[in-house]
Enzyme design. Structure first.
Site, PDB file in Angstrom:
ATOM      1  N   LYS A  22       1.709 -18.673 -41.132  1.00 51.58           N
ATOM      2  CA  LYS A  22       1.275 -17.686 -40.133  1.00 51.58           C
ATOM      3  C   LYS A  22       2.464 -16.913 -39.586  1.00 51.58           C
ATOM      4  O   LYS A  22       2.453 -15.685 -39.521  1.00 51.58           O
ATOM      5  CB  LYS A  22       0.552 -18.430 -38.995  1.00 51.58           C
ATOM      6  CG  LYS A  22       0.311 -17.582 -37.756  1.00 51.58           C
ATOM      7  CD  LYS A  22      -0.455 -18.338 -36.684  1.00 51.58           C
ATOM      8  CE  LYS A  22       0.368 -19.199 -35.787  1.00 51.58           C
ATOM      9  NZ  LYS A  22       1.179 -18.498 -34.776  1.00 51.58           N
ATOM     10  N   ASN A  23       3.499 -17.656 -39.186  1.00 53.61           N
ATOM     11  CA  ASN A  23       4.595 -16.994 -38.483  1.00 53.61           C
ATOM     12  C   ASN A  23       5.551 -16.237 -39.411  1.00 53.61           C
ATOM     13  O   ASN A  23       6.488 -15.610 -38.939  1.00 53.61           O
ATOM     14  CB  ASN A  23       5.340 -17.996 -37.590  1.00 53.61           C
ATOM     15  CG  ASN A  23       4.478 -18.377 -36.387  1.00 53.61           C
ATOM     16  OD1 ASN A  23       3.506 -17.686 -36.085  1.00 53.61           O
ATOM     17  ND2 ASN A  23       4.816 -19.464 -35.728  1.00 53.61           N
ATOM     18  N   CYS A 116      -1.287 -17.219 -27.046  1.00 54.36           N
ATOM     19  CA  CYS A 116      -1.439 -18.557 -26.465  1.00 54.36           C
ATOM     20  C   CYS A 116      -0.845 -18.624 -25.064  1.00 54.36           C
ATOM     21  O   CYS A 116       0.254 -18.114 -24.830  1.00 54.36           O
ATOM     22  CB  CYS A 116      -0.698 -19.596 -27.313  1.00 54.36           C
ATOM     23  SG  CYS A 116      -1.604 -20.158 -28.741  1.00 54.36           S
ATOM     24  N   ARG A 123       3.913 -14.650 -21.091  1.00 51.33           N
ATOM     25  CA  ARG A 123       5.137 -14.981 -21.839  1.00 51.33           C
ATOM     26  C   ARG A 123       6.046 -13.756 -21.836  1.00 51.33           C
ATOM     27  O   ARG A 123       5.618 -12.655 -22.144  1.00 51.33           O
ATOM     28  CB  ARG A 123       4.768 -15.436 -23.255  1.00 51.33           C
ATOM     29  CG  ARG A 123       4.287 -16.894 -23.262  1.00 51.33           C
ATOM     30  CD  ARG A 123       3.568 -17.234 -24.519  1.00 51.33           C
ATOM     31  NE  ARG A 123       4.429 -17.396 -25.667  1.00 51.33           N
ATOM     32  CZ  ARG A 123       3.982 -17.497 -26.918  1.00 51.33           C
ATOM     33  NH1 ARG A 123       2.681 -17.438 -27.166  1.00 51.33           N
ATOM     34  NH2 ARG A 123       4.812 -17.675 -27.903  1.00 51.33           N
ATOM     35  N   PRO A 124       7.338 -13.946 -21.459  1.00 48.38           N
ATOM     36  CA  PRO A 124       8.213 -12.787 -21.227  1.00 48.38           C
ATOM     37  C   PRO A 124       8.593 -12.056 -22.505  1.00 48.38           C
ATOM     38  O   PRO A 124       8.593 -12.629 -23.594  1.00 48.38           O
ATOM     39  CB  PRO A 124       9.456 -13.417 -20.596  1.00 48.38           C
ATOM     40  CG  PRO A 124       9.455 -14.832 -21.045  1.00 48.38           C
ATOM     41  CD  PRO A 124       8.017 -15.225 -21.239  1.00 48.38           C
TER      42      PRO A 124
HETATM   43  N1  EPU Z   1      11.714 -15.999 -24.153  1.00 52.89           N
HETATM   44  C1  EPU Z   1      12.185 -15.288 -23.076  1.00 52.89           C
HETATM   45  N2  EPU Z   1      12.206 -13.918 -23.166  1.00 52.89           N
HETATM   46  C2  EPU Z   1      11.794 -13.254 -24.277  1.00 52.89           C
HETATM   47  C3  EPU Z   1      11.327 -13.993 -25.384  1.00 52.89           C
HETATM   48  C4  EPU Z   1      11.302 -15.375 -25.281  1.00 52.89           C
HETATM   49  O1  EPU Z   1      12.548 -15.856 -22.067  1.00 52.89           O
HETATM   50  O2  EPU Z   1      11.852 -12.017 -24.276  1.00 52.89           O
HETATM   51  C5  EPU Z   1      11.675 -17.461 -24.069  1.00 52.89           C
HETATM   52  C6  EPU Z   1      10.246 -17.995 -24.144  1.00 52.89           C
HETATM   53  O3  EPU Z   1       9.601 -17.967 -22.907  1.00 52.89           O
HETATM   54  C7  EPU Z   1      10.481 -19.410 -24.638  1.00 52.89           C
HETATM   55  C8  EPU Z   1      11.726 -19.264 -25.510  1.00 52.89           C
HETATM   56  O4  EPU Z   1      12.295 -18.000 -25.193  1.00 52.89           O
HETATM   57  O5  EPU Z   1      10.779 -20.251 -23.563  1.00 52.89           O
HETATM   58  C9  EPU Z   1      11.497 -19.325 -26.971  1.00 52.89           C
HETATM   59  O6  EPU Z   1      10.432 -18.499 -27.304  1.00 52.89           O
HETATM   60  P1  EPU Z   1      10.463 -17.676 -28.649  1.00 52.89           P
HETATM   61  O7  EPU Z   1      10.727 -16.258 -28.299  1.00 52.89           O
HETATM   62  O8  EPU Z   1      11.309 -18.338 -29.669  1.00 52.89           O
HETATM   63  O9  EPU Z   1       9.003 -17.837 -29.080  1.00 52.89           O
HETATM   64  P2  EPU Z   1       8.282 -16.793 -29.878  1.00 52.89           P
HETATM   65  O10 EPU Z   1       9.252 -16.093 -30.748  1.00 52.89           O
HETATM   66  O11 EPU Z   1       7.418 -16.002 -28.975  1.00 52.89           O
HETATM   67  C10 EPU Z   1       7.760 -18.142 -32.065  1.00 52.89           C
HETATM   68  C11 EPU Z   1       6.476 -18.560 -32.714  1.00 52.89           C
HETATM   69  C12 EPU Z   1       5.854 -19.660 -31.873  1.00 52.89           C
HETATM   70  C13 EPU Z   1       6.840 -20.827 -31.800  1.00 52.89           C
HETATM   71  C14 EPU Z   1       8.167 -20.338 -31.220  1.00 52.89           C
HETATM   72  C15 EPU Z   1       9.234 -21.397 -31.188  1.00 52.89           C
HETATM   73  C16 EPU Z   1       5.695 -16.554 -33.762  1.00 52.89           C
HETATM   74  C17 EPU Z   1       4.689 -15.473 -33.784  1.00 52.89           C
HETATM   75  N3  EPU Z   1       5.576 -17.426 -32.779  1.00 52.89           N
HETATM   76  O12 EPU Z   1       7.364 -17.692 -30.777  1.00 52.89           O
HETATM   77  O13 EPU Z   1       4.693 -20.065 -32.541  1.00 52.89           O
HETATM   78  O14 EPU Z   1       6.312 -21.818 -30.960  1.00 52.89           O
HETATM   79  O15 EPU Z   1       8.662 -19.225 -31.981  1.00 52.89           O
HETATM   80  O16 EPU Z   1       9.443 -21.894 -32.453  1.00 52.89           O
HETATM   81  O17 EPU Z   1       6.570 -16.640 -34.611  1.00 52.89           O
HETATM   82  C18 EPU Z   1       2.562 -21.007 -32.708  1.00 52.89           C
HETATM   83  O18 EPU Z   1       2.621 -20.735 -33.921  1.00 52.89           O
HETATM   84  O19 EPU Z   1       1.670 -21.733 -32.203  1.00 52.89           O
HETATM   85  C19 EPU Z   1       3.591 -20.471 -31.822  1.00 52.89           C
HETATM   86  C20 EPU Z   1       3.449 -20.409 -30.505  1.00 52.89           C
END
Ligand code: EPU
Length: 419
Positions: A22-23, A116, A123-124
């Protein structure tokens, strides 16, 4: 509302093949915008999040076609750069369209993305916005929409204060067509990022260092498009491995990459779960007593937050006490309340830590799937519980696991979808 009815206790056996990640799919779809040529994508999973992402493409004016084993996306006809609000509300990964639209068309409008509910409040996206600004774009927030513009994006030197998977990918996608060199420091190192960079390089981008903490992108004026095969979903593979362990069943998980699951398999060895692995198959064997073992989530190659909830179920069946420390999201342990209702002995210390005392017999209950990963864990809990478990809000599970009820049935699970 559709729901799953699960009767627990069935022993599982057989082989289950892992679908595309998915990701990875959620990034390659928007990446196609960087070129006006047609991309061909193989092995995309048939899940709700991917359908919504393709809906965003269609809404932008691109032409999406489904073949027997692939999709093509022709982006030559993209007619506007505003991301549809209703679709963006469903999908955190809608943010992945922003960088490519900005890079190719010089502007983009979008609402705050949904998805989610696993972090406090919304989520920021501050790190994404900072990244666009560092590359010379202007960011405005008006009438519930961000409006980002850039006549000419230019390379920058950016340091991620928090490691972010989509943040890293967003900056890569924005930098590919920028003028000059971009260096991304403290990058995420997930295999899906490497797959994205490899694809972009195969069609003319100049990216080095993906999979390490420092990624360098030398901007080019144009890239083409080509074939992309989505790598297997390591989270789905890990979830099935834990399913086998929790139900004490011998299961073979095929078309996966066990080397990407080292954090989980190392713990399996420590807690007494035998397995055999080759390059693309993982067989989990039956075990005796499982030992409790503390786990702390961490960015790749550490233990993935996306496997935290199934691992938590596993620990309810382990002998002794374990602490689960969720370091990435502050709402991802709230689902343990439902496990407590099922009979698990779990004490929440704070939003990031729980202590589990096991083993305990779980009992079937009526549950609601709060998000994707907690949802699949409720399914796993239902499969070992005494009696019947009813799970509603299963859209959340369909977002990330293709046809999951039929695939689990083929292993012997007693699970029925009620529409
Ligand atoms: N964060 C910030 N600011 C931002 C972006 C992120 O503070 O602008 C923080 C988030 O709040 C979090 C941390 O950084 O505490 C890490 O978040 P990250 O940005 O890595 O998460 P993401 O990129 O939004 C992806 C996956 C998630 C997975 C995470 C961690 C995708 C679409 N989503 O999310 O997948 O949990 O990396 O590995 O790639 C899932 O598949 O269920 C899922 C949530």
């Amino acid at each position: 509302m559709p729901k799953f009815i699960i009767n627990g206790g069935a022993e599982l056996s057989g082989t289950i093949a892992v679908k595309g990640a998915k990701n990875a799919g959620l990034k390659i779809i928007p990446a196609s915008i960087l070129s006006s040529e047609t991309i061909t994508i193989y092995n995309l999973p048939d899940i709700e999040d991917i359908s919504r992402s393709l809906d965003i493409m269609t809404d932008l004016g691109a032409v999406v076609n489904k073949g027997s084993d692939h999709y093509t996306i022709d982006t030559a006809s993209i007619s506007h750069t505003t991301i549809n609000e209703a679709l963006a509300n469903k999908l955190r990964a809608s943010i992945m369209f922003v960088g490519p639209l900005l890079a190719r068309f010089g502007e983009v409008k979008f609402p705050h993305p949904g998805g989610c509910v696993i972090g406090a409040g919304l989520r920021p996206i501050d790190l994404f916005l900072e990244g666009f600004e560092a590359m010379g774009a202007s960011v405005e927030f008006k009438e519930n929409h961000y409006h980002i513009q850039a006549k000419q994006l230019r390379g920058c030197n950016y340091f991620f204060t928090t490691v972010s998977v989509t943040g890293t990918e967003s900056l890569i996608l924005t930098a590919v067509l920028a003028k000059g060199i971009t260096t991304i420091n403290n990058s995420a190192m997930e295999p899906e990022i490497v797959a994205l960079a490899d694809y972009l390089n195969s069609v003319g981008a100049k990216i080095s260092g993906a999979g390490s903490p420092t990624i360098t992108i030398e901007g080019v004026t144009k890239i083409g498009a080509g074939p992309f095969t989505t790598l297997p979903d390591r989270i789905e593979a890990g979830t099935f491995a834990i399913l086998a362990a929790v139900t004490n069943s011998e299961l073979t998980i095929s078309t996966c990459r066990p080397e990407q699951l080292q954090s989980l398999l190392t713990i399996f060895t420590k807690i007494g779960i035998p397995y055999e692995a080759d390059k693309s198959n993982l067989t989990i064997k039956k075990h005796g007593i499982i030992k409790a073992y503390d786990m702390k989530t961490h960015e790749y190659p550490g233990f993935p937050t996306d496997l935290q909830s199934p691992y938590t179920i596993l620990m309810t069946q382990a002998q002794g006490s374990s602490i689960i420390h969720e370091t990435i999201y502050d709402r991802r342990l709230l689902f343990t309340d439902m496990l407590t209702q099922m009979g698990a002995n779990i004490i929440m210390c704070d939003p990031h830590r729980v202590v589990i005392h096991g083993p305990t017999q779980l009992h079937g209950r009526k549950l609601t799937s709060p998000d994707l990963r907690a949802g699949i864990s409720m399914v796993i809990a239902g499969l070992i519980a005494k009696g019947t478990t009813e799970i509603d809000n299963i859209y959340q599970i369909d977002r990330g696991y293709e046809n999951i009820d039929q695939r689990l049935k083929s292993l012997g699970a007693d699970i029925t979808r009620i529409n």
